[in-house]
Design a protein around this motif. Sequence first.
Motif, PDB file in Angstrom:
ATOM      1  N   VAL A 148       2.703   4.455 -13.775  1.00 29.24           N
ATOM      2  CA  VAL A 148       1.250   4.607 -13.767  1.00 29.24           C
ATOM      3  C   VAL A 148       0.783   4.911 -15.192  1.00 29.24           C
ATOM      4  O   VAL A 148       1.529   5.512 -15.979  1.00 29.24           O
ATOM      5  CB  VAL A 148       0.803   5.745 -12.819  1.00 29.24           C
ATOM      6  N   PRO A 149      -0.435   4.539 -15.545  1.00 30.55           N
ATOM      7  CA  PRO A 149      -0.950   4.881 -16.877  1.00 30.55           C
ATOM      8  C   PRO A 149      -1.253   6.365 -17.006  1.00 30.55           C
ATOM      9  O   PRO A 149      -1.223   6.925 -18.106  1.00 30.55           O
ATOM     10  CB  PRO A 149      -2.216   4.032 -16.999  1.00 30.55           C
ATOM     11  N   GLU A 163       0.862  -1.183   0.000  1.00 35.55           N
ATOM     12  CA  GLU A 163       0.000   0.000   0.000  1.00 35.55           C
ATOM     13  C   GLU A 163       0.897   1.230   0.000  1.00 35.55           C
ATOM     14  O   GLU A 163       1.767   1.381   0.863  1.00 35.55           O
ATOM     15  CB  GLU A 163      -0.897   0.021   1.233  1.00 35.55           C
ATOM     16  N   VAL A 164       0.672   2.093  -0.982  1.00 36.42           N
ATOM     17  CA  VAL A 164       1.505   3.286  -1.145  1.00 36.42           C
ATOM     18  C   VAL A 164       0.610   4.510  -1.195  1.00 36.42           C
ATOM     19  O   VAL A 164      -0.430   4.503  -1.863  1.00 36.42           O
ATOM     20  CB  VAL A 164       2.339   3.190  -2.440  1.00 36.42           C
ATOM     21  N   VAL A 190      -0.942  -1.278  -9.308  1.00 40.31           N
ATOM     22  CA  VAL A 190      -1.883  -2.389  -9.440  1.00 40.31           C
ATOM     23  C   VAL A 190      -3.304  -1.844  -9.472  1.00 40.31           C
ATOM     24  O   VAL A 190      -4.070  -2.104 -10.398  1.00 40.31           O
ATOM     25  CB  VAL A 190      -1.708  -3.408  -8.304  1.00 40.31           C
ATOM     26  N   GLU A 191      -3.657  -1.032  -8.449  1.00 38.66           N
ATOM     27  CA  GLU A 191      -4.985  -0.422  -8.427  1.00 38.66           C
ATOM     28  C   GLU A 191      -5.012   0.751  -7.457  1.00 38.66           C
ATOM     29  O   GLU A 191      -4.204   0.828  -6.529  1.00 38.66           O
ATOM     30  CB  GLU A 191      -6.060  -1.445  -8.040  1.00 38.66           C
ATOM     31  N   VAL A 203       0.778  -1.217  -5.079  1.00 34.40           N
ATOM     32  CA  VAL A 203       1.894  -1.243  -6.022  1.00 34.40           C
ATOM     33  C   VAL A 203       2.620  -2.572  -5.878  1.00 34.40           C
ATOM     34  O   VAL A 203       2.929  -2.998  -4.759  1.00 34.40           O
ATOM     35  CB  VAL A 203       2.873  -0.078  -5.753  1.00 34.40           C
ATOM     36  N   GLU A 204       2.897  -3.214  -7.004  1.00 39.07           N
ATOM     37  CA  GLU A 204       3.706  -4.430  -6.969  1.00 39.07           C
ATOM     38  C   GLU A 204       5.176  -4.041  -7.093  1.00 39.07           C
ATOM     39  O   GLU A 204       5.571  -3.324  -8.013  1.00 39.07           O
ATOM     40  CB  GLU A 204       3.330  -5.387  -8.093  1.00 39.07           C
TER      41      GLU A 204
END
Length: 518
Positions: free
Chosen positions: A474-475, A446-447, A501-502, A486-487
């Motif tokens: 990031v997109p 978690e970021v 990731v989301e 974040v992976e």
Amino acid sequence: MKAGPRRGPAFRLSQGQLIEASPNQFRFSNSRGRALGLGSLNSVSGKSPESYVVRTFGCQMNEHDSERIAGLLESDGMTRAEDDADADVVVLNTCCIRENADNKLYGTLGHLKTWKDAKDGRRIVVGGCLSQKDKDIVQTRAPWVDVVMGTHNVHRTNELLAYAAEHGPITEILEEAVMDDHALFPSALPARRETSYNAWVTIQIGCDNTCAYCIVPSVRGKEISRPFTDIVSEVASLAAQGITEVTLLGQNVNSYGRDLSLAARRDGADVSASPQFAQLLREVGAVEGIRRVRYTSPHPKDMRIDVLEAMAQTAAVCEQLHYPLQSGSDRVLSLMHRGYTADRYLERLAEARRLMPDIAVTSDIIVGFPGETEADFVRTMEVAAEADFDSVFEFIFSPREGTEAALMVEKFCDPAEVGDRFDRLRVVVERSALRKHRERIGRIEEVVVDGPSKQDPRIMSGRTRQFKLVHFTVPQPLRPGTYCSVEIEDAAAHYLKGHLVEVLHEATHKIRIPLASA
């Protein structure tokens, strides 16, 4: 008495009465440390400067004080300038922990003299720990400085500037904080924060410890805890503004509340004299809207199991512990007056990791304390290796006037040996840091977003719950304060790399919108 080079009166306040007077200098206070006869200086100030710059040197406490100084200036109608060239007022909020702090300040003031002379009406303010220590020396060495104030009168920034505009340079140093003053704690004042999703919250000021190398008790005063309910109320107010992360600030946070408990007992209350920090962590962590709680700095001699349990049992409290070791040698720790042994330090550290297996632990270590032998240093490396820190702030011993260690001149270590020890210790601690970061590769973290990476604006940077810096792709850009998963794909000793990731939680804080007057 010989008059100084000041253009007008200078006042230095301390606890007591009239100390000294001369045509250009007055030093006085009443029994509560309040100014006599000044009244509201805004009433004589004329038009306030339109813009300001605050430069901050030193620790988080100074950063927090600077936020309050900026908030006060903006409450008086000023706006922040991006650089000195556009500013009417430059504030230097100083630190005196390191030996070169003096040279840094007076070198900066030398450059600012040219800045001030280039335009009428420009003013210079010097505040913080170094001015608290140097007092009148600041204007003696740099008579073009308009305001010199200390660590206990941040709340009087506007008044002192107004007075200087009308009457000339002023030095005001309070030797102690005023106990019943609402502005005693920086958090009681307006703030202009550099970031809007997190905030510092002062829980105590001052320090009652007697570490041989530390100047802080001399410049920050005795330890005073802020009322419990005031802290929780401020955090709730911050949460209502959309702030999701708070850091509790104090010189020795895990002794928070001991003085409050002792005062209550003296008043006849049937309460324990124990610190209240564990309870405070639980209460702050329970405030709705607060997702992360951090604190700094604790003292190992005062670390209690109830604090570690509160950290482990309060979901909002982050798995992060800054735990200053300073030395791994019991002999040196004793010379430093630290109040613990290396074994006791390691025992508490093991307990923290038992309760919070994923906790990240950082530390401070001083290399070359007076009298440190090679054997002492080797023991420090051994303890640092066993402690397995996530990162360490290494410091070469720096003598500070007014401390016990500064008088131990005959025991000062050879600079060449100290430099070699510094490098050897860095190898040990960076080895641990790199290994710990590599262990996180493949994990989902978690970021919270800080903003674009300084190296590449297409990459976002943020912090994990363990306060580890993560650069991730990031997109599309994310607003600071956004929580995401974040992976982790790669690791270095001082940062992690990964990809989004989301998004877990959109930023909720209010955006500052500049207003232009007609």
